[in-house]
Write a protein that holds these residues in place. Structure first.
Motif, PDB file in Angstrom:
ATOM      1  N   ARG A 124       0.879  -1.186   0.000  1.00  0.00           N
ATOM      2  CA  ARG A 124       0.000   0.000   0.000  1.00  0.00           C
ATOM      3  C   ARG A 124       0.911   1.228   0.000  1.00  0.00           C
ATOM      4  N   LEU A 125       0.921   1.979  -1.131  1.00  0.00           N
ATOM      5  CA  LEU A 125       1.916   3.029  -1.317  1.00  0.00           C
ATOM      6  C   LEU A 125       1.310   4.422  -1.440  1.00  0.00           C
ATOM      7  N   PHE A 126       2.134   5.420  -1.094  1.00  0.00           N
ATOM      8  CA  PHE A 126       1.806   6.822  -1.335  1.00  0.00           C
ATOM      9  C   PHE A 126       3.101   7.617  -1.464  1.00  0.00           C
ATOM     10  N   ILE A 127       3.000   8.798  -2.081  1.00  0.00           N
ATOM     11  CA  ILE A 127       4.142   9.699  -2.201  1.00  0.00           C
ATOM     12  C   ILE A 127       3.914  10.838  -1.214  1.00  0.00           C
ATOM     13  N   ALA A 128       4.931  11.123  -0.396  1.00  0.00           N
ATOM     14  CA  ALA A 128       4.771  12.094   0.690  1.00  0.00           C
ATOM     15  C   ALA A 128       5.894  13.115   0.727  1.00  0.00           C
ATOM     16  N   ALA A 129       5.539  14.324   1.144  1.00  0.00           N
ATOM     17  CA  ALA A 129       6.512  15.379   1.432  1.00  0.00           C
ATOM     18  C   ALA A 129       6.774  15.359   2.933  1.00  0.00           C
ATOM     19  N   HIS A 130       8.050  15.568   3.298  1.00  0.00           N
ATOM     20  CA  HIS A 130       8.444  15.577   4.709  1.00  0.00           C
ATOM     21  C   HIS A 130       9.066  16.930   5.047  1.00  0.00           C
ATOM     22  N   PHE A 131       8.977  17.276   6.314  1.00  0.00           N
ATOM     23  CA  PHE A 131       9.426  18.579   6.786  1.00  0.00           C
ATOM     24  C   PHE A 131      10.612  18.436   7.725  1.00  0.00           C
ATOM     25  N   PRO A 132      11.371  19.523   7.915  1.00  0.00           N
ATOM     26  CA  PRO A 132      12.474  19.500   8.891  1.00  0.00           C
ATOM     27  C   PRO A 132      11.933  19.274  10.309  1.00  0.00           C
ATOM     28  N   GLU A 133      12.797  18.852  11.183  1.00  0.00           N
ATOM     29  CA  GLU A 133      12.407  18.522  12.561  1.00  0.00           C
ATOM     30  C   GLU A 133      11.745  19.693  13.279  1.00  0.00           C
ATOM     31  N   GLU A 134      12.222  20.924  13.062  1.00  0.00           N
ATOM     32  CA  GLU A 134      11.620  22.073  13.755  1.00  0.00           C
ATOM     33  C   GLU A 134      10.162  22.288  13.316  1.00  0.00           C
ATOM     34  N   THR A 135       9.849  21.969  12.079  1.00  0.00           N
ATOM     35  CA  THR A 135       8.459  22.061  11.608  1.00  0.00           C
ATOM     36  C   THR A 135       7.615  20.976  12.260  1.00  0.00           C
ATOM     37  N   ASN A 136       8.156  19.762  12.325  1.00  0.00           N
ATOM     38  CA  ASN A 136       7.431  18.677  12.983  1.00  0.00           C
ATOM     39  C   ASN A 136       7.153  19.025  14.448  1.00  0.00           C
ATOM     40  N   GLN A 137       8.105  19.670  15.111  1.00  0.00           N
ATOM     41  CA  GLN A 137       7.895  20.076  16.504  1.00  0.00           C
ATOM     42  C   GLN A 137       6.758  21.086  16.604  1.00  0.00           C
ATOM     43  N   ARG A 138       6.701  21.984  15.679  1.00  0.00           N
ATOM     44  CA  ARG A 138       5.610  22.985  15.663  1.00  0.00           C
ATOM     45  C   ARG A 138       4.259  22.287  15.467  1.00  0.00           C
ATOM     46  N   LEU A 139       4.215  21.321  14.553  1.00  0.00           N
ATOM     47  CA  LEU A 139       2.976  20.568  14.318  1.00  0.00           C
ATOM     48  C   LEU A 139       2.574  19.775  15.560  1.00  0.00           C
ATOM     49  N   LEU A 140       3.562  19.247  16.273  1.00  0.00           N
ATOM     50  CA  LEU A 140       3.270  18.510  17.506  1.00  0.00           C
ATOM     51  C   LEU A 140       2.742  19.433  18.601  1.00  0.00           C
ATOM     52  N   GLU A 141       3.173  20.700  18.611  1.00  0.00           N
ATOM     53  CA  GLU A 141       2.614  21.671  19.559  1.00  0.00           C
ATOM     54  C   GLU A 141       1.117  21.870  19.289  1.00  0.00           C
ATOM     55  N   PHE A 142       0.743  21.927  18.016  1.00  0.00           N
ATOM     56  CA  PHE A 142      -0.686  22.022  17.674  1.00  0.00           C
ATOM     57  C   PHE A 142      -1.411  20.778  18.185  1.00  0.00           C
ATOM     58  N   ASN A 143      -0.801  19.613  17.983  1.00  0.00           N
ATOM     59  CA  ASN A 143      -1.411  18.365  18.457  1.00  0.00           C
ATOM     60  C   ASN A 143      -1.625  18.395  19.965  1.00  0.00           C
ATOM     61  N   ASN A 144      -0.610  18.837  20.698  1.00  0.00           N
ATOM     62  CA  ASN A 144      -0.723  18.882  22.161  1.00  0.00           C
ATOM     63  C   ASN A 144      -1.840  19.825  22.597  1.00  0.00           C
ATOM     64  N   PHE A 145      -1.969  20.951  21.928  1.00  0.00           N
ATOM     65  CA  PHE A 145      -3.055  21.883  22.236  1.00  0.00           C
ATOM     66  C   PHE A 145      -4.412  21.246  21.931  1.00  0.00           C
ATOM     67  N   LEU A 146      -4.501  20.563  20.809  1.00  0.00           N
ATOM     68  CA  LEU A 146      -5.756  19.895  20.449  1.00  0.00           C
ATOM     69  C   LEU A 146      -6.116  18.797  21.453  1.00  0.00           C
ATOM     70  N   LYS A 147      -5.109  18.074  21.943  1.00  0.00           N
ATOM     71  CA  LYS A 147      -5.351  16.995  22.911  1.00  0.00           C
ATOM     72  C   LYS A 147      -5.992  17.526  24.194  1.00  0.00           C
ATOM     73  N   GLU A 148      -5.714  18.792  24.524  1.00  0.00           N
ATOM     74  CA  GLU A 148      -6.322  19.395  25.708  1.00  0.00           C
ATOM     75  C   GLU A 148      -7.810  19.663  25.495  1.00  0.00           C
ATOM     76  N   ASN A 149      -8.234  19.751  24.239  1.00  0.00           N
ATOM     77  CA  ASN A 149      -9.598  20.143  23.913  1.00  0.00           C
ATOM     78  C   ASN A 149     -10.394  19.085  23.157  1.00  0.00           C
ATOM     79  N   ALA A 150      -9.766  17.952  22.885  1.00  0.00           N
ATOM     80  CA  ALA A 150     -10.437  16.932  22.080  1.00  0.00           C
ATOM     81  C   ALA A 150      -9.847  15.561  22.385  1.00  0.00           C
ATOM     82  N   ARG A 151     -10.542  14.552  21.918  1.00  0.00           N
ATOM     83  CA  ARG A 151     -10.017  13.185  22.018  1.00  0.00           C
ATOM     84  C   ARG A 151     -10.122  12.548  20.633  1.00  0.00           C
ATOM     85  N   GLY A 152      -9.285  11.558  20.409  1.00  0.00           N
ATOM     86  CA  GLY A 152      -9.283  10.882  19.114  1.00  0.00           C
ATOM     87  C   GLY A 152      -7.929  10.248  18.864  1.00  0.00           C
TER      88      GLY A 152
END
Length: 181
Positions: free
Chosen positions: A2-30
């Motif tokens: 099962r394949l897909f083509i993906a773009a990846h970001f530098p680690e500092e961008t991934n950290q920023r995206l994880l900050e959004f995730n952590n904020f969302l986890k405070e307000n949602a579940r899933g």
């Protein structure tokens, strides 16, 4: 496979995206995206044999430029799915859209099947998301997501052919071929 083509970001961008995730986890579940699985799907190919995978690699080598590509994130949004949502961080990248279109055209010209949905540049932050406050209506949820400051610019570090294995604990991704930008 099962394949897909993906773009990846530098680690500092991934950290920023994880900050959004952590904020969302405070307000949602899933099911929130694991740090190692953060990516932007350019093209979903689905079930593919190894001979076709070799053709996809050749197309990637001939289509993807080996120079930097930038992405401007603009907002957190969602795709509604009943009483749940797929929550994403998204924005715009003219060059990435061009790469998507060129890859899609070359795949079609070679007879390789792909998902032909419109390309919407986004990184999935979570699936099956339900917001915790039961009184929140659709409008309040959309306003809440719009209130998150998600504006920043980043580069795309690489584009990869990925294999996805679905498991009971979520997907596992494996890079099969990579072009460093």
């Amino acid at each position: 496979m099962r394949l897909f083509i993906a773009a990846h970001f530098p680690e500092e961008t991934n950290q920023r995206l994880l900050e959004f995730n952590n904020f969302l986890k405070e307000n949602a579940r899933g099911n929130f995206t694991k740090p190692q699985n953060l990516h932007m799907t350019l093209i979903f190919l689905g079930e593919t044999d190894s001979k076709t995978a070799d053709k996809i690699v050749k197309i990637m080598e001939n289509t993807i430029p080996n120079h930097p590509v930038t992405m401007k994130f603009e907002k957190i949004g969602r795709f509604k799915r009943g009483n749940e949502s797929l929550v994403w961080a998204g924005g715009d990248s003219q060059k990435l859209s061009e790469i998507h279109q060129q890859l899609s055209t070359e795949l079609q010209n070679t007879g390789i099947n792909q998902d032909l949905k419109k390309f919407v540049p986004h990184v999935t932050l979570g699936r099956r998301i339900q917001f915790k406050t039961p009184s929140r209506n659709e409008k309040e949820i959309d306003e809440f997501l719009a209130s998150i400051n998600a504006e920043f610019e980043t580069s795309i570090s690489k584009i990869s052919l990925m294999e996805s294995e679905l498991t009971s604990t979520g997907p596992n991704y494996k890079e099969l071929f990579t072009i460093i930008l």
